[in-house]
Design an enzyme around this catalytic site. Structure first.
Site, PDB file in Angstrom:
ATOM      1  N   ARG A 173       0.825  -1.201   0.000  1.00  0.00           N
ATOM      2  CA  ARG A 173       0.000   0.000   0.000  1.00  0.00           C
ATOM      3  C   ARG A 173       0.867   1.262   0.000  1.00  0.00           C
ATOM      4  NH1 ARG A 173      -4.066   0.931   4.912  1.00  0.00           N
ATOM      5  NH2 ARG A 173      -2.338   2.035   5.876  1.00  0.00           N
TER       6      ARG A 173
ATOM      7  N   ARG B  57       0.666   7.078   1.545  1.00  0.00           N
ATOM      8  CA  ARG B  57       0.188   7.722   2.770  1.00  0.00           C
ATOM      9  C   ARG B  57       1.372   8.158   3.610  1.00  0.00           C
ATOM     10  NH1 ARG B  57      -4.562   4.594   6.014  1.00  0.00           N
ATOM     11  NH2 ARG B  57      -3.196   5.011   7.785  1.00  0.00           N
TER      12      ARG B  57
ATOM     13  N   ARG C  82       2.837   2.067  14.582  1.00  0.00           N
ATOM     14  CA  ARG C  82       1.408   1.763  14.588  1.00  0.00           C
ATOM     15  C   ARG C  82       1.141   0.304  14.940  1.00  0.00           C
ATOM     16  NH1 ARG C  82       1.007   3.362   8.960  1.00  0.00           N
ATOM     17  NH2 ARG C  82      -1.148   2.692   8.842  1.00  0.00           N
TER      18      ARG C  82
HETATM   19  P1  ADP Z   1      -4.216   2.556  10.635  1.00  0.00           P
HETATM   20  O1  ADP Z   1      -5.221   1.659  11.301  1.00  0.00           O
HETATM   21  O2  ADP Z   1      -3.656   1.996   9.388  1.00  0.00           O
HETATM   22  O3  ADP Z   1      -3.150   3.036  11.561  1.00  0.00           O
HETATM   23  P2  ADP Z   1      -6.177   4.736  10.568  1.00  0.00           P
HETATM   24  O4  ADP Z   1      -6.638   5.363   9.312  1.00  0.00           O
HETATM   25  O5  ADP Z   1      -7.179   3.958  11.336  1.00  0.00           O
HETATM   26  O6  ADP Z   1      -4.956   3.851  10.098  1.00  0.00           O
HETATM   27  O7  ADP Z   1      -5.539   5.828  11.534  1.00  0.00           O
HETATM   28  C1  ADP Z   1      -4.523   6.697  11.091  1.00  0.00           C
HETATM   29  C2  ADP Z   1      -3.991   7.515  12.259  1.00  0.00           C
HETATM   30  O8  ADP Z   1      -5.024   8.342  12.787  1.00  0.00           O
HETATM   31  C3  ADP Z   1      -3.488   6.727  13.454  1.00  0.00           C
HETATM   32  O9  ADP Z   1      -2.159   6.262  13.297  1.00  0.00           O
HETATM   33  C4  ADP Z   1      -3.607   7.768  14.564  1.00  0.00           C
HETATM   34  O10 ADP Z   1      -2.571   8.723  14.482  1.00  0.00           O
HETATM   35  C5  ADP Z   1      -4.897   8.473  14.187  1.00  0.00           C
HETATM   36  N1  ADP Z   1      -6.051   7.797  14.831  1.00  0.00           N
HETATM   37  C6  ADP Z   1      -7.042   7.121  14.203  1.00  0.00           C
HETATM   38  N2  ADP Z   1      -7.919   6.622  15.081  1.00  0.00           N
HETATM   39  C7  ADP Z   1      -7.458   6.972  16.310  1.00  0.00           C
HETATM   40  C8  ADP Z   1      -7.908   6.733  17.638  1.00  0.00           C
HETATM   41  N3  ADP Z   1      -9.012   6.019  17.894  1.00  0.00           N
HETATM   42  N4  ADP Z   1      -7.196   7.269  18.660  1.00  0.00           N
HETATM   43  C9  ADP Z   1      -6.096   7.987  18.423  1.00  0.00           C
HETATM   44  N5  ADP Z   1      -5.599   8.237  17.217  1.00  0.00           N
HETATM   45  C10 ADP Z   1      -6.268   7.727  16.153  1.00  0.00           C
END
Ligand code: ADP
Length: 196
Positions: free
Chosen positions: A129, A135, A146
């Site tokens: 990806r 991204r 992550r």
């Molecule tokens: P991924 O699951 O691939 O990490 P997401 O699109 O779900 O991607 O989230 C991208 C980023 O957004 C996270 O790495 C974090 O920085 C932020 N984020 C998303 N959801 C949350 C959450 N519930 N709490 C804190 N940060 C979040």
């Protein structure tokens, strides 16, 4: 029919793709915190400016801020009859925030879809990806951050929801349609059927 769902899975598990499919089939809005944050970053809003460097590093946005964003979104009219949460809650503090919010509305989650994908597989998908989508948080370092947060902070929320008997573990390896079918089978067993 109402359906209040959460989809959980490690990065690269396909939870975003499957979440959209399930939300559409059940006719409920998909609430993805990652998408909300990314939209704010690209639009240059105050929220976007606050969270950009956090997201790029792969760290979690502070719980209070994230929970406020979700409360706002779930308070909109289209979420009154149900929703599918993608990416929230992702730690125990956020589970408590969500519990409190839903209790205040006399609501609760009906099911938690837990996509199970081995680490090597999700790493391979993320690397693919990264080249396709570019991204900002798909750098090797941010991916490692992550995945580490997922294992330490997010996976434990499944034990909490597990004790409530609402977790459906779904094998996330296979074709997209195959995985969608597995999810629907699990939801139907709970009486949650796609509207067709
Ligand atoms: P991924 O699951 O691939 O990490 P997401 O699109 O779900 O991607 O989230 C991208 C980023 O957004 C996270 O790495 C974090 O920085 C932020 N984020 C998303 N959801 C949350 C959450 N519930 N709490 C804190 N940060 C979040």
């Amino acid at each position: 029919m109402t359906a209040r769902l959460l989809i959980v899975g490690p990065q690269g598990s396909g939870k975003g793709t499957q979440g959209v499919r399930v939300g559409e089939a059940l006719g409920v809005p998909v609430v993805s915190t990652g998408d909300v944050f990314r939209a704010n970053v690209s639009q240059g809003t105050d929220l976007g400016r606050q969270v950009k460097s956090i997201i790029d590093a792969g760290d979690l946005v502070p719980d209070e801020l994230t929970s406020a964003v979700v409360r706002d979104r779930l308070s909109q009219a289209d979420a009154a009859e149900g929703f599918l949460l993608d990416g929230y809650p992702r730690n125990l503090a956020q589970v408590m925030h969500l519990d409190e919010f839903l209790e205040g509305r006399d609501e609760k989650l009906d099911a938690v879809i837990a996509l199970v994908v081995p680490r090597e597989e999700s790493l391979a998908r993320l690397t693919a990806r990264a080249t396709e989508q570019g991204r900002a948080d798909d750098t090797e370092e941010a991916i490692a951050t992550r995945l580490g947060i997922y294992e330490r902070e997010t996976a434990p929320i499944l034990s909490v929801y597990g004790t409530r008997g609402i977790v459906d573990e779904i094998d996330g390896v296979g074709g997209l349609d195959e995985i969608t079918a597995r999810i629907f089978a699990a939801l139907e067993a709970r009486g949650l059927r796609p509207a067709r």
